[in-house]
Enzyme design. Structure first.
Site, PDB file in Angstrom:
ATOM      1  N   ASP A   1       0.883  -1.250   0.030  1.00  0.00           N
ATOM      2  CA  ASP A   1       0.034  -0.012  -0.009  1.00  0.00           C
ATOM      3  C   ASP A   1       1.031   1.154   0.013  1.00  0.00           C
ATOM      4  O   ASP A   1       1.658   1.416   1.033  1.00  0.00           O
ATOM      5  CB  ASP A   1      -0.910   0.107   1.454  1.00  0.00           C
ATOM      6  CG  ASP A   1      -1.665   1.424   1.546  1.00  0.00           C
ATOM      7  OD1 ASP A   1      -1.658   1.860   0.464  1.00  0.00           O
ATOM      8  OD2 ASP A   1      -2.339   1.582   2.465  1.00  0.00           O
TER       9      ASP A   1
ATOM     10  N   ASN B   1      -0.364   4.395  -0.495  1.00  0.00           N
ATOM     11  CA  ASN B   1      -0.710   5.858  -0.121  1.00  0.00           C
ATOM     12  C   ASN B   1      -1.704   5.902   1.389  1.00  0.00           C
ATOM     13  O   ASN B   1      -2.384   6.631   1.450  1.00  0.00           O
ATOM     14  CB  ASN B   1      -1.949   6.196  -1.278  1.00  0.00           C
ATOM     15  CG  ASN B   1      -3.175   5.399  -1.469  1.00  0.00           C
ATOM     16  OD1 ASN B   1      -3.260   4.403  -0.732  1.00  0.00           O
ATOM     17  ND2 ASN B   1      -3.959   5.908  -2.201  1.00  0.00           N
TER      18      ASN B   1
ATOM     19  N   ASP C   1      -4.195   3.934   2.481  1.00  0.00           N
ATOM     20  CA  ASP C   1      -5.622   3.664   2.777  1.00  0.00           C
ATOM     21  C   ASP C   1      -5.724   2.339   3.024  1.00  0.00           C
ATOM     22  O   ASP C   1      -6.866   1.753   3.107  1.00  0.00           O
ATOM     23  CB  ASP C   1      -6.385   3.966   1.329  1.00  0.00           C
ATOM     24  CG  ASP C   1      -6.241   3.223   0.336  1.00  0.00           C
ATOM     25  OD1 ASP C   1      -5.264   2.427   0.347  1.00  0.00           O
ATOM     26  OD2 ASP C   1      -6.734   3.567  -0.536  1.00  0.00           O
TER      27      ASP C   1
ATOM     28  N   ASP D   1      -1.466  -0.781  -4.080  1.00  0.00           N
ATOM     29  CA  ASP D   1      -1.712  -0.095  -4.951  1.00  0.00           C
ATOM     30  C   ASP D   1      -0.439   0.062  -5.957  1.00  0.00           C
ATOM     31  O   ASP D   1       0.602  -0.638  -5.768  1.00  0.00           O
ATOM     32  CB  ASP D   1      -2.297   1.424  -4.803  1.00  0.00           C
ATOM     33  CG  ASP D   1      -1.143   1.989  -3.535  1.00  0.00           C
ATOM     34  OD1 ASP D   1      -0.099   1.855  -3.754  1.00  0.00           O
ATOM     35  OD2 ASP D   1      -1.977   2.541  -2.737  1.00  0.00           O
TER      36      ASP D   1
ATOM     37  N   ASP E   1      -3.847  -9.685 -16.805  1.00  0.00           N
ATOM     38  CA  ASP E   1      -4.711 -10.597 -16.846  1.00  0.00           C
ATOM     39  C   ASP E   1      -5.806 -10.204 -17.572  1.00  0.00           C
ATOM     40  O   ASP E   1      -6.351  -9.142 -17.375  1.00  0.00           O
ATOM     41  CB  ASP E   1      -5.241 -10.554 -15.085  1.00  0.00           C
ATOM     42  CG  ASP E   1      -5.423 -12.155 -14.865  1.00  0.00           C
ATOM     43  OD1 ASP E   1      -6.228 -12.858 -15.438  1.00  0.00           O
ATOM     44  OD2 ASP E   1      -4.956 -12.498 -13.592  1.00  0.00           O
TER      45      ASP E   1
ATOM     46  N   ASP F   1      -7.520 -15.920 -18.211  1.00  0.00           N
ATOM     47  CA  ASP F   1      -8.527 -16.358 -17.089  1.00  0.00           C
ATOM     48  C   ASP F   1      -9.363 -17.440 -17.711  1.00  0.00           C
ATOM     49  O   ASP F   1     -10.226 -17.075 -18.476  1.00  0.00           O
ATOM     50  CB  ASP F   1      -9.215 -15.000 -16.529  1.00  0.00           C
ATOM     51  CG  ASP F   1      -9.958 -15.472 -15.303  1.00  0.00           C
ATOM     52  OD1 ASP F   1      -9.120 -15.882 -14.416  1.00  0.00           O
ATOM     53  OD2 ASP F   1     -11.161 -15.610 -15.356  1.00  0.00           O
TER      54      ASP F   1
ATOM     55  N   GLU G   1      -5.460 -20.005 -18.462  1.00  0.00           N
ATOM     56  CA  GLU G   1      -5.704 -20.764 -17.359  1.00  0.00           C
ATOM     57  C   GLU G   1      -6.749 -22.205 -17.976  1.00  0.00           C
ATOM     58  O   GLU G   1      -7.647 -21.653 -18.504  1.00  0.00           O
ATOM     59  CB  GLU G   1      -6.327 -20.196 -16.264  1.00  0.00           C
ATOM     60  CG  GLU G   1      -6.532 -20.873 -15.023  1.00  0.00           C
ATOM     61  CD  GLU G   1      -7.492 -19.995 -14.176  1.00  0.00           C
ATOM     62  OE1 GLU G   1      -7.632 -20.342 -12.804  1.00  0.00           O
ATOM     63  OE2 GLU G   1      -8.370 -19.418 -14.673  1.00  0.00           O
TER      64      GLU G   1
ATOM     65  N   HIS H   1      -2.967 -16.712  -6.564  1.00  0.00           N
ATOM     66  CA  HIS H   1      -4.117 -16.257  -5.613  1.00  0.00           C
ATOM     67  C   HIS H   1      -5.228 -17.068  -5.337  1.00  0.00           C
ATOM     68  O   HIS H   1      -6.107 -16.861  -4.535  1.00  0.00           O
ATOM     69  CB  HIS H   1      -4.580 -14.936  -6.192  1.00  0.00           C
ATOM     70  CG  HIS H   1      -5.188 -15.012  -7.707  1.00  0.00           C
ATOM     71  ND1 HIS H   1      -4.305 -15.557  -8.769  1.00  0.00           N
ATOM     72  CD2 HIS H   1      -6.524 -15.144  -8.230  1.00  0.00           C
ATOM     73  CE1 HIS H   1      -5.282 -15.816  -9.747  1.00  0.00           C
ATOM     74  NE2 HIS H   1      -6.621 -15.523  -9.481  1.00  0.00           N
ATOM     75  N   ASP H   2      -5.291 -18.367  -5.955  1.00  0.00           N
ATOM     76  CA  ASP H   2      -6.553 -19.328  -5.738  1.00  0.00           C
ATOM     77  C   ASP H   2      -5.798 -20.280  -4.893  1.00  0.00           C
ATOM     78  O   ASP H   2      -6.654 -21.222  -4.640  1.00  0.00           O
ATOM     79  CB  ASP H   2      -6.796 -19.716  -7.147  1.00  0.00           C
ATOM     80  CG  ASP H   2      -7.429 -18.732  -8.316  1.00  0.00           C
ATOM     81  OD1 ASP H   2      -8.132 -17.853  -7.480  1.00  0.00           O
ATOM     82  OD2 ASP H   2      -7.172 -18.827  -9.461  1.00  0.00           O
TER      83      ASP H   2
HETATM   84  C1  GLC Z   1      -9.766 -17.777 -12.288  1.00  0.00           C
HETATM   85  C2  GLC Z   1      -9.238 -16.875 -11.520  1.00  0.00           C
HETATM   86  C3  GLC Z   1      -9.931 -16.966 -10.046  1.00  0.00           C
HETATM   87  C4  GLC Z   1     -11.325 -16.201 -10.462  1.00  0.00           C
HETATM   88  C5  GLC Z   1     -11.952 -17.404 -11.402  1.00  0.00           C
HETATM   89  C6  GLC Z   1     -13.040 -16.476 -12.149  1.00  0.00           C
HETATM   90  O1  GLC Z   1      -9.817 -19.182 -11.811  1.00  0.00           O
HETATM   91  O2  GLC Z   1      -7.677 -17.455 -11.113  1.00  0.00           O
HETATM   92  O3  GLC Z   1      -9.462 -15.964  -9.146  1.00  0.00           O
HETATM   93  O4  GLC Z   1     -12.309 -16.476  -9.151  1.00  0.00           O
HETATM   94  O5  GLC Z   1     -11.050 -17.662 -12.636  1.00  0.00           O
HETATM   95  O6  GLC Z   1     -12.714 -15.386 -12.873  1.00  0.00           O
HETATM   96 CA    CA Z   2      -3.660   2.141  -1.391  1.00  0.00          CA
END
Ligand code: GLC
Ligand code: CA
Length: 555
Positions: free
Chosen positions: A22, A24, A26, A30, A99, A202, A255, A328-329
């Site tokens: 972060d 700034n 908040d 970012d 992405d 994605d 993906e 992130h999943d």
């Molecule tokens: C992909 C992304 C995931 C998202 C899903 C729907 O699997 O990695 O984070 O929830 O697609 O967009």
């Molecule tokens: Ca921020």
């Protein structure tokens, strides 16, 4: 022999912007924060950054529900600032990967708001609107959402249902409509013209649905996915997009849930029919579950080895692997395939195990310092839509709360989404705000970047060494792959390239394991180039492996 495109030599760092840094104050990560960490990323030894969605989004699925494809979310900054990020990254020799989420838009995207206005609206056919069955009481078919529940949502005003394979706020685009494909091409050009170097696409294998949207296999196993995974026009649409991409020097990684090497080759084989450069498959992420993380099983290294062996050998010389253990999943890998008790040893072993294979490695923020699962106790403290929906589903089956929470702690995507731990200071140095948008893992006082920098034995320093080794030794990128016969918890493989041999030995066990090298590889005559213990004694042509030990020999 296949070509030597630049995307084969790079390593990629993934940023999930909300939790990275972060700038700034908040409480939300970012672009200012990103700018302040570009040198840190470069120093890791990677060559590119993949940004999880930065677009304006109501955040039903934290950025994967896009409300405007040609702008940057005010949470993260401005388009101008993003341009600066691209320029500053390029100055440092770092590429930028966006992405691309085109299977669905946010339900607040202007196309969807228009499409809701009526059957005659020009945007109506951008989505899958259908009449229900039994006087609208039942949805048009039996498809299920990946995030639990049905895949259709009823709109009273239109008396029609719309399709959403993910959350109900993520509306599936009708890619069969040529206008939608023109929009996609225009989005591609927009970012490529701005200077980005590639796309992570994605759930790209979901974009073509079977004509007539027929019922899928019945419940409880059915989801309808046989009608929208690798659908009838997928190749055709990807070819159309490729024609645009080919005008630029960029690359794509798609993906691809449920993907196998055989099917992948139809898309990524390096011939004139290639439509994607590589794919993120999921098979190696199921060594501790059945199909997905919510159906947990004990970690099974034999399963993992089988999967890697298939992908490494079946693609070799024909197509290119995308290598990852976290994103992130996915919950944190040390907490899954490694050991929190042997965090440093197993963190280094896991890094070695996957980065020494052939392919382009992706490293997720925090992975390089060995961040662990968040272990969040109460459902009120989770924010991820798939976690909340799964929780509700298990509740419906009257499973005990304690059991459901143990699953959440294990499988929730929130595990990977806690703020990056930069220092031992308040909020792990992630933000100067009183409260970050999401709770920092309480272990930040021990596990953080500053501590890792100061410790020559840290996982962070090991990643740097490993990535440098990969860069300096083409055998790591281009060598072939041979799985060696070993005890079940040991994963050892041999790579060969231009007269050299690399031996990579990894233990997934907290107990001692015996390893013996193949008779034609003399360990005494080889160089130990990487390892996660201070000493490396040999016994004959092998050694007794200590907990989560890894060693790499080069000859
Ligand atoms: C992909 C992304 C995931 C998202 C899903 C729907 O699997 O990695 O984070 O929830 O697609 O967009
Ligand atoms: Ca921020």
């Amino acid at each position: 022999m296949q070509g030597k495109q630049w995307y084969k030599d790079i390593a990629v760092y993934q940023i999930w912007p909300r939790s990275f840094c972060d700038g700034n104050g908040d409480g939300i990560g970012d672009l200012t924060g990103v700018l302040s960490k570009l040198d840190y990323i470069k120093d890791l030894g990677v060559d590119a950054i993949w940004f999880s969605p930065l677009y304006p989004s109501p955040n039903a699925d934290y950025g994967y529900d896009i409300a405007d494809y040609k702008d940057i979310s005010p949470d993260y900054g401005t388009l101008e600032q993003f341009k600066t990020v691209i320029d500053e990254a390029h100055k440092r020799g770092l590429k930028i990967i966006m992405d691309l989420v085109i299977n669905h838009t946010s339900d607040r995207h202007k196309w969807f708001l228009e499409s809701k206005k009526g059957d005659d609206n020009p945007y109506h056919d951008y989505y899958f609107w259908r009449k229900g069955k039994k006087g609208a009481k039942k949805p048009p078919n039996n498809w299920r959402s990946v995030f639990q529940g049905g895949a259709w949502e009823y709109d009273k005003n239109l008396d029609e249902y719309y399709l959403h394979i993910f959350a109900k706020e993520q509306v599936d685009l009708n890619m069969d409509n040529p206008k939608v494909r023109e929009e996609v091409k225009s989005i591609l050009r927009f970012w490529l013209d701005l200077g980005v170097d590639g796309f992570r696409e994605d759930v790209i294998t979901y974009i073509s649905k079977k004509e007539g949207l027929p019922n899928g296999f019945p419940l409880p196993v059915g989801t309808g996915m046989e009608h929208f995974t690798n659908g009838p026009h997928l190749r055709e649409y990807l070819e159309e997009f490729r024609a645009v991409l080919d005008e630029y020097d960029c690359f794509t990684v798609g993906e691809a849930p449920m993907m196998t090497p055989k099917t992948a080759l139809k898309f990524i084989k390096e011939d004139d029919k290639q439509v994607l450069n590589m794919m993120f498959h999921f098979q190696h992420m199921s060594a501790d579950n059945i199909i997905h993380n919510w159906m947990r099983t004990p970690f099974n290294p034999a399963k993992l080895k089988r999967v890697y062996n298939r992908w490494q050998t079946k693609l070799y010389g024909k197509a290119w692997n995308a290598l990852y253990l976290e994103n992130h999943d996915q919950p944190r890998i040390i907490s899954r395939y490694g050991s929190e008790k042997y965090r440093v040893e197993s963190g280094k072993m896991l890094a070695t195990m996957y980065i020494c294979q052939s392919g382009t490695p992706f490293i997720y923020q925090g992975q390089e310092i060995g961040m662990l699962n968040a272990n969040i106790e109460h459902i009120e403290d989770y924010v991820d839509v798939s976690t909340l929906n799964n929780y509700q589903m298990f509740k419906k089956f009257h499973l005990p709360e304690k059991f459901i929470m143990s699953l959440c702690k294990y499988a929730s995507r929130d595990n990977a989404r806690t703020p990056v731990q930069w220092t031992a200071e308040k909020n792990a140095g992630f933000t100067t705000a009183d409260k970050p948008w999401f709770a920092v893992n309480p272990n930040y006082r021990e596990i953080n970047v500053a501590a890792a920098e100061a410790d020559p034995n840290s996982i962070l320093h090991y990643y740097r060494k490993l990535l440098r080794f990969r860069k300096e030794n083409p055998i790591v990128r281009y060598g072939d792959f041979e799985l060696l016969k070993t005890a079940a918890p040991v994963f050892a493989y041999r790579r060969r390239y231009e007269g050299k041999t690399l031996l990579v030995i990894n233990s997934f066990s907290a107990n001692e394991q015996d390893f013996r090298a193949p008779y034609d590889f003399n360990m005494h005559a080889a160089d130990l180039v990487l390892s996660n213990y201070d000493t490396a004694p040999l016994v004959h042509n092998g050694f007794v492996m200590r907990p989560y030990e890894c060693r790499v020999y080069l000859k």
